[in-house]
Design a protein around this motif. Structure first.
Motif, mmCIF file in Angstrom:
data_model
loop_
_atom_site.group_PDB
_atom_site.id
_atom_site.type_symbol
_atom_site.label_atom_id
_atom_site.label_comp_id
_atom_site.label_asym_id
_atom_site.label_seq_id
_atom_site.Cartn_x
_atom_site.Cartn_y
_atom_site.Cartn_z
ATOM 1 N N THR A 16 23.711 -30.239 27.498
ATOM 2 C CA THR A 16 24.472 -31.490 27.399
ATOM 3 C C THR A 16 25.094 -31.641 26.015
ATOM 4 O OG1 THR A 16 22.906 -32.502 28.920
ATOM 5 C CG2 THR A 16 24.311 -33.998 27.697
ATOM 6 N N ARG A 17 24.277 -31.390 24.978
ATOM 7 C CA ARG A 17 24.773 -31.580 23.617
ATOM 8 C C ARG A 17 25.908 -30.598 23.300
ATOM 9 N NH1 ARG A 17 25.214 -30.469 18.474
ATOM 10 N NH2 ARG A 17 24.663 -32.019 16.906
ATOM 11 N N ASP A 18 25.708 -29.342 23.654
ATOM 12 C CA ASP A 18 26.727 -28.334 23.336
ATOM 13 C C ASP A 18 28.035 -28.612 24.084
ATOM 14 O OD1 ASP A 18 24.903 -27.147 21.700
ATOM 15 O OD2 ASP A 18 24.253 -25.667 23.157
ATOM 16 N N ASN A 19 27.900 -29.048 25.343
ATOM 17 C CA ASN A 19 29.106 -29.399 26.103
ATOM 18 C C ASN A 19 29.849 -30.563 25.460
ATOM 19 O OD1 ASN A 19 29.765 -27.818 28.387
ATOM 20 N ND2 ASN A 19 27.889 -28.474 29.391
ATOM 21 N N LEU A 20 29.097 -31.576 25.056
ATOM 22 C CA LEU A 20 29.730 -32.741 24.437
ATOM 23 C C LEU A 20 30.304 -32.400 23.072
ATOM 24 C CD1 LEU A 20 27.195 -35.406 25.621
ATOM 25 C CD2 LEU A 20 29.636 -35.444 26.036
ATOM 26 N N GLN A 21 29.605 -31.536 22.343
ATOM 27 C CA GLN A 21 30.117 -31.115 21.039
ATOM 28 C C GLN A 21 31.433 -30.348 21.228
ATOM 29 O OE1 GLN A 21 29.013 -32.095 18.279
ATOM 30 N NE2 GLN A 21 30.117 -30.816 16.830
ATOM 31 N N ALA A 22 31.467 -29.504 22.257
ATOM 32 C CA ALA A 22 32.706 -28.760 22.551
ATOM 33 C C ALA A 22 33.829 -29.731 22.912
ATOM 34 C CB ALA A 22 32.468 -27.779 23.689
ATOM 35 N N ALA A 23 33.498 -30.754 23.692
ATOM 36 C CA ALA A 23 34.516 -31.749 24.074
ATOM 37 C C ALA A 23 34.986 -32.539 22.853
ATOM 38 C CB ALA A 23 33.936 -32.692 25.122
ATOM 39 N N ARG A 24 34.042 -32.880 21.979
ATOM 40 C CA ARG A 24 34.400 -33.612 20.752
ATOM 41 C C ARG A 24 35.349 -32.777 19.901
ATOM 42 N NH1 ARG A 24 30.311 -36.069 16.652
ATOM 43 N NH2 ARG A 24 32.281 -36.432 15.619
ATOM 44 N N LEU A 25 35.002 -31.511 19.742
ATOM 45 C CA LEU A 25 35.836 -30.623 18.917
ATOM 46 C C LEU A 25 37.221 -30.445 19.538
ATOM 47 C CD1 LEU A 25 33.199 -27.943 17.828
ATOM 48 C CD2 LEU A 25 34.407 -29.534 16.342
ATOM 49 N N ALA A 26 37.261 -30.396 20.883
ATOM 50 C CA ALA A 26 38.563 -30.267 21.557
ATOM 51 C C ALA A 26 39.417 -31.510 21.287
ATOM 52 C CB ALA A 26 38.351 -30.073 23.056
ATOM 53 N N ALA A 27 38.780 -32.693 21.359
ATOM 54 C CA ALA A 27 39.506 -33.938 21.083
ATOM 55 C C ALA A 27 39.978 -33.963 19.633
ATOM 56 C CB ALA A 27 38.599 -35.136 21.371
ATOM 57 N N ASP A 28 39.118 -33.515 18.727
ATOM 58 C CA ASP A 28 39.466 -33.513 17.302
ATOM 59 C C ASP A 28 40.599 -32.519 17.022
ATOM 60 O OD1 ASP A 28 38.827 -34.508 14.630
ATOM 61 O OD2 ASP A 28 38.284 -32.433 14.209
ATOM 62 N N LEU A 29 40.497 -31.349 17.660
ATOM 63 C CA LEU A 29 41.558 -30.344 17.490
ATOM 64 C C LEU A 29 42.899 -30.886 17.958
ATOM 65 C CD1 LEU A 29 40.083 -26.910 18.614
ATOM 66 C CD2 LEU A 29 41.405 -27.326 16.556
ATOM 67 N N SER A 30 42.860 -31.515 19.117
ATOM 68 C CA SER A 30 44.088 -32.080 19.689
ATOM 69 C C SER A 30 44.694 -33.102 18.734
ATOM 70 C CB SER A 30 43.735 -32.718 21.042
ATOM 71 O OG SER A 30 44.773 -33.511 21.478
ATOM 72 N N ALA A 31 43.850 -33.976 18.179
ATOM 73 C CA ALA A 31 44.335 -35.000 17.247
ATOM 74 C C ALA A 31 44.878 -34.356 15.973
ATOM 75 C CB ALA A 31 43.201 -35.962 16.911
ATOM 76 N N ARG A 32 44.157 -33.362 15.461
ATOM 77 C CA ARG A 32 44.585 -32.700 14.219
ATOM 78 C C ARG A 32 45.950 -32.014 14.397
ATOM 79 N NH1 ARG A 32 40.761 -31.587 10.010
ATOM 80 N NH2 ARG A 32 38.751 -32.444 10.570
ATOM 81 N N ILE A 33 46.092 -31.328 15.534
ATOM 82 C CA ILE A 33 47.366 -30.623 15.781
ATOM 83 C C ILE A 33 48.504 -31.640 15.872
ATOM 84 C CG2 ILE A 33 48.645 -29.281 17.498
ATOM 85 C CD1 ILE A 33 45.914 -27.874 18.122
ATOM 86 N N ALA A 34 48.290 -32.700 16.678
ATOM 87 C CA ALA A 34 49.357 -33.692 16.887
ATOM 88 C C ALA A 34 49.719 -34.400 15.586
ATOM 89 C CB ALA A 34 48.900 -34.707 17.936
ATOM 90 N N VAL A 35 48.713 -34.844 14.833
ATOM 91 C CA VAL A 35 48.981 -35.637 13.631
ATOM 92 C C VAL A 35 49.574 -34.786 12.515
ATOM 93 C CG1 VAL A 35 47.837 -36.935 11.790
ATOM 94 C CG2 VAL A 35 47.286 -37.425 14.162
ATOM 95 N N SER A 36 48.981 -33.601 12.286
ATOM 96 C CA SER A 36 49.504 -32.776 11.187
ATOM 97 C C SER A 36 50.926 -32.313 11.485
ATOM 98 C CB SER A 36 48.593 -31.578 10.930
ATOM 99 O OG SER A 36 48.486 -30.775 12.086
ATOM 100 N N GLU A 37 51.204 -32.008 12.768
ATOM 101 C CA GLU A 37 52.574 -31.610 13.141
ATOM 102 C C GLU A 37 53.547 -32.757 12.924
ATOM 103 O OE1 GLU A 37 54.024 -28.685 14.093
ATOM 104 O OE2 GLU A 37 52.094 -27.901 13.426
ATOM 105 N N ASN A 43 34.859 -22.825 20.669
ATOM 106 C CA ASN A 43 34.554 -21.762 21.644
ATOM 107 C C ASN A 43 33.074 -21.382 21.604
ATOM 108 O OD1 ASN A 43 37.130 -21.501 22.690
ATOM 109 N ND2 ASN A 43 37.771 -20.071 21.101
ATOM 110 N N ARG A 44 32.515 -21.389 20.385
ATOM 111 C CA ARG A 44 31.097 -21.043 20.232
ATOM 112 C C ARG A 44 30.220 -22.087 20.939
ATOM 113 N NH1 ARG A 44 26.507 -21.355 16.926
ATOM 114 N NH2 ARG A 44 27.216 -23.302 16.027
ATOM 115 N N GLN A 45 30.615 -23.348 20.804
ATOM 116 C CA GLN A 45 29.845 -24.425 21.455
ATOM 117 C C GLN A 45 29.900 -24.286 22.983
ATOM 118 O OE1 GLN A 45 27.855 -26.721 20.140
ATOM 119 N NE2 GLN A 45 28.254 -26.094 18.048
ATOM 120 N N VAL A 46 31.058 -23.882 23.496
ATOM 121 C CA VAL A 46 31.195 -23.680 24.948
ATOM 122 C C VAL A 46 30.252 -22.559 25.407
ATOM 123 C CG1 VAL A 46 32.779 -22.931 26.783
ATOM 124 C CG2 VAL A 46 33.568 -24.552 25.060
ATOM 125 N N ASP A 47 30.213 -21.472 24.606
ATOM 126 C CA ASP A 47 29.318 -20.342 24.941
ATOM 127 C C ASP A 47 27.859 -20.774 24.902
ATOM 128 O OD1 ASP A 47 31.526 -18.777 25.222
ATOM 129 O OD2 ASP A 47 31.391 -17.830 23.240
#
Lengths: 239, 220
Positions: free
Chosen positions: B46-67, B155-159
């Motif tokens: 559960t934790r690793d899945n949620l951490q992966a989801a959190r990182l995906a959300a953060d990545l998405s925000a970082r890409i959109a905002v920095s661009e 990706n590591r968290q997903v694994d």
């Protein structure tokens, strides 16, 4: 006689075997076995229930951390979008008009005739642009956002935009995740109390066929059960 | 006096009861161990899945905002360049047509271009600076290297979540087999010493052994 001695010995052995095998209805420690197994089952149920509740709370905290993360990033993205896509283009246009107007007026000072007239007309056009747009741009008009170099302080404007909703700014998914981690650790320690409790049940079950060592097994079982209960209580108190 | 055959039967009966008792105890201990392993694996998944989801959300925000910040900076520089090109065009047109008015406007625009470019460069330089909160500043100033590092971690968290999920599955399978072993032990206790009872007890022993193996696999 040797024959009599043999017969006697065989009879004694048979008697001992019967005593070992035949189970009396009310033998010593029989109630203790039932009590130990019952208490162990109840303690195991309480430990499992408590561990499941704590684990569920940990999962809730992690889920909240994810929701907070999404909410926090959405809020930040919206503030950045509002500044960079809605406010900044208008502010840049006003900034450009101001600079061009100032340069037109400065150039007009040293000119005369049609050239001066053209420069003044151009300055007037820029002035009209500034008048038309200024009312819709706080970034370009509020003095606190003006840089000494003539530019605009986007950081200060963004900080003010973000401060408009302090509850969104205060979102802390890392804190929620840490709470979830702590609860998960507590749940793991709680469920570990099941191991000595199950050992108590194991010893209690063994005490039933091993009649000679029944009391010792029951005492060991009670000790293991007490250990499991103590472990459970300590984890609940300390965590 | 008891006959030798009866004594042998009673002894066999006692051995049977002993095996049943030991098996019940082993099942209880295995159930406790598997419960702990299953809970640990479930929480890790559960934790690793949620951490992966959190990182995906953060990545998405970082890409959109920095661009957005980069695009905005480029856009403002284009605005300044347009003014510079326009000023040069007017000055050239003024000289070619011997038009003093156009030349004067072009000259003023050229001076404005330099100032505008400096002002917009200073404006872009404030992006992500003080007093912006650290989280938003991190989004605005995200570099490609940072994004790649975060992607690798995601990706590591997903694994890790997949591995924990597999451990959890083994734990649940172990508990299921153990429940069956418990039922068979109960059946053996009811059928007592006899063909059916012995068969049932043997199957329960085999299942308990399988569960122990699954517990080891789930733990590793």
């Amino acid at each position: 006689m040797p024959g009599e001695i043999l017969v006697t010995t065989a009879s004694e052995r048979s008697a001992a075997a019967v005593a070992e095998i035949v189970v009396p209805v009310h033998e010593r420690g029989h109630g203790g076995v039932a009590l130990l197994l019952t208490v162990a089952a109840i303690v195991a149920a309480v430990i499992s229930f408590r561990a499941a509740i704590i684990s569920s709370s940990a999962s809730d905290s992690w889920q909240s951390a994810l929701r907070s993360e999404v909410k926090r990033s959405a809020a930040a993205m919206e503030d950045v979008r509002s500044l960079y896509q809605s406010e900044l283009p208008i502010a840049v246009r006003i900034l450009q008009a101001r600079i061009v107007q100032a340069e037109m007026l400065a150039e007009a000072q040293g000119q005369s005739g049609p050239a001066r007239q053209a420069l003044l007309q151009e300055a007037d056009v820029q002035g009209q642009i500034i008048t038309a747009l200024s009312s819709s741009s706080e970034l370009a008009t509020a003095p606190q956002y003006s840089l000494p170099s003539g530019g605009l302080d986007l950081a200060k404007r963004l900080a003010d935009l973000r401060a408009t909703y302090p509850d969104l700014l205060a979102l802390n998914p890392d804190g929620l995740e840490t709470t979830g981690d702590r609860l998960a650790h507590e749940a793991e320690l709680t469920i570990l109390a099941l191991v000595p409790t199950s050992v108590a049940a194991f010893l209690g079950v063994l005490a039933q066929p091993f009649r000679r060592r029944r009391m010792m097994l029951l005492r060991l079982g009670a000790l293991a059960l007490a250990g499991g209960m103590a472990m459970f209580v300590v984890v609940q108190v300390v965590s | 006096m008891i006959s030798p055959d009866s004594a042998a039967e009673l002894r066999a009966e006692r051995r049977f009861d002993l095996v049943v008792a030991v098996l019940i105890g082993v099942i209880a201990v295995l159930a406790a161990i598997l419960s702990a392993i299953q809970l640990d694996a479930s929480q890790a998944s559960t934790r690793d899945n949620l951490q992966a989801a959190r990182l995906a959300a953060d990545l998405s925000a970082r890409i959109a905002v920095s661009e957005q910040a980069i695009d905005s900076g480029l856009g403002t520089q284009q605005t300044a360049l347009m003014l510079g090109i326009e000023s040069a065009a007017r000055e050239i047109a003024g000289l070619q047509n011997d038009d003093a008015s156009t030349s004067a406007v072009g000259k003023a625009q050229a001076a404005a271009f330099d100032k505008l470019r400096a002002a917009l460069t200073a404006t872009s330089a404030t992006t992500g600076g003080q007093p912006v909160d650290s989280y938003t500043a991190g989004l605005l100033n995200a570099t490609t290297q940072q994004l790649l590092t975060e992607l690798a971690e995601q990706n590591r968290q997903v694994d890790l979540a997949s591995a924990a999920g597999a451990r959890e599955e083994r734990g649940v399978l172990g508990l299921s087999v153990l429940a069956l072993a418990g039922v068979l032990t109960g059946l053996a206790a009811v059928l007592r010493e006899g063909r059916g009872g012995r068969l049932s007890l043997s199957a329960a022993c085999a299942m308990a052994a399988t569960t122990a193996l699954l517990a080891v696999l789930a733990f590793v």
